[in-house]
Design an enzyme around this catalytic site. Sequence first.
Site, short mmCIF file in Angstrom:
data_model
loop_
_atom_site.label_atom_id
_atom_site.label_comp_id
_atom_site.label_asym_id
_atom_site.label_seq_id
_atom_site.Cartn_x
_atom_site.Cartn_y
_atom_site.Cartn_z
N GLY A 12 0.78 -1.23 0.00
CA GLY A 12 0.00 0.00 0.00
C GLY A 12 0.81 1.28 0.00
O GLY A 12 0.34 2.32 0.46
N SER A 13 2.03 1.22 -0.57
CA SER A 13 2.82 2.46 -0.57
C SER A 13 2.18 3.54 -1.45
O SER A 13 2.24 4.73 -1.11
CB SER A 13 4.27 2.20 -0.98
N ASN A 14 1.56 3.14 -2.54
CA ASN A 14 0.85 4.14 -3.36
C ASN A 14 -0.37 4.68 -2.63
O ASN A 14 -0.68 5.87 -2.71
CB ASN A 14 0.45 3.55 -4.71
N ARG A 66 -15.87 -14.64 -9.79
CA ARG A 66 -15.49 -13.24 -9.65
C ARG A 66 -16.69 -12.37 -9.31
O ARG A 66 -16.58 -11.39 -8.56
CB ARG A 66 -14.87 -12.71 -10.95
N ARG A 92 -6.34 -7.97 -8.50
CA ARG A 92 -7.42 -8.81 -9.04
C ARG A 92 -7.97 -8.13 -10.29
O ARG A 92 -8.16 -6.90 -10.30
CB ARG A 92 -8.59 -8.96 -8.04
N HIS A 110 -0.14 1.77 -13.02
CA HIS A 110 0.48 0.58 -13.63
C HIS A 110 1.97 0.85 -13.81
O HIS A 110 2.35 1.92 -14.29
CB HIS A 110 -0.18 0.28 -14.98
N GLU A 175 6.05 6.60 -8.97
CA GLU A 175 4.62 6.31 -8.77
C GLU A 175 4.07 7.18 -7.65
O GLU A 175 2.97 7.72 -7.75
CB GLU A 175 4.41 4.83 -8.44
C1 GAR Z 1 2.99 -0.80 -7.62
O1 GAR Z 1 4.24 -0.81 -8.25
C2 GAR Z 1 1.89 -0.72 -8.66
O2 GAR Z 1 2.22 0.06 -9.78
C3 GAR Z 1 1.75 -2.16 -9.05
O3 GAR Z 1 1.86 -2.86 -7.83
C4 GAR Z 1 2.70 -2.14 -6.94
C5 GAR Z 1 1.96 -1.95 -5.64
O4 GAR Z 1 2.77 -1.39 -4.66
N1 GAR Z 1 0.49 -2.40 -9.69
C6 GAR Z 1 0.31 -3.33 -10.62
O5 GAR Z 1 1.18 -4.08 -10.99
C7 GAR Z 1 -1.11 -3.39 -11.16
N2 GAR Z 1 -1.19 -4.33 -12.23
P1 GAR Z 1 2.14 -0.69 -3.37
O6 GAR Z 1 1.19 -1.71 -2.74
O7 GAR Z 1 3.34 -0.44 -2.48
O8 GAR Z 1 1.44 0.55 -3.81
#
Ligand code: GAR
Length: 197
Positions: A12-14, A66, A92, A110, A175
């Site tokens: 969940g850093s984003n 789903r 998902r 992404h 990101e």
């Molecule tokens: C991030 O790098 C995001 O771009 C990627 O997962 C990571 C999640 O990191 N997303 C995908 O690959 C979506 N297909 P986070 O949990 O630290 O935010």
Amino acid sequence: MKRVAILISGGGSNMLALVRDMGQGAHPCTPVLVASNDPAAAGLARASALGIPTAAVDHRPFGRDRAAFEAALLEPILAARPDILCLAGFMRILTPAFIRRFEGRMLNIHPSLLPKYPGLHTHQRALDAGDTEAGCTVHEVTAELDAGPILGQARVPVLPGDTADTLAARVLVQEHRLYPAVLRRFALGETVPLMLA
Ligand code: GAR
């Protein structure tokens, strides 16, 4: 004030970058929910610690159904009455029916310069292709995977000796810069893509 729900699957850093930015003054959005398909996702505890309501709906008991998983996930989301849904490392694939419900108000980040490398293993694919730059994209979510209108991108160089991990770490820093900036603009109705160097 736009109400924002964030869907995560991992650290969940984003999500944290988005929440921190929403905590700054004069932001058009407020976080109302962080939800995950994985009850063990570290980001849930992080969101809770910040006082944000959380929900976990484990996808595993639903097997391949789903639609049933999404119906369960939808409950806390609808209860939170979000205006905008942000996918932030949500791993998902959502059905067209779910996506239609939030058409025009669901964003995703992404880790590639879309349209290059939709799907998984983006950094390894960039390295295998000999790309000299990589990056990340925030886009609107449409029924086609990782293919909705691009709202912003940030680029990084690929450096000699990079591995998928070192490249991923460099992209992740961007990101955290890109997603909050795009969310602000999106909430204000700005649709011109934000291109960060
Ligand atoms: C991030 O790098 C995001 O771009 C990627 O997962 C990571 C999640 O990191 N997303 C995908 O690959 C979506 N297909 P986070 O949990 O630290 O935010």
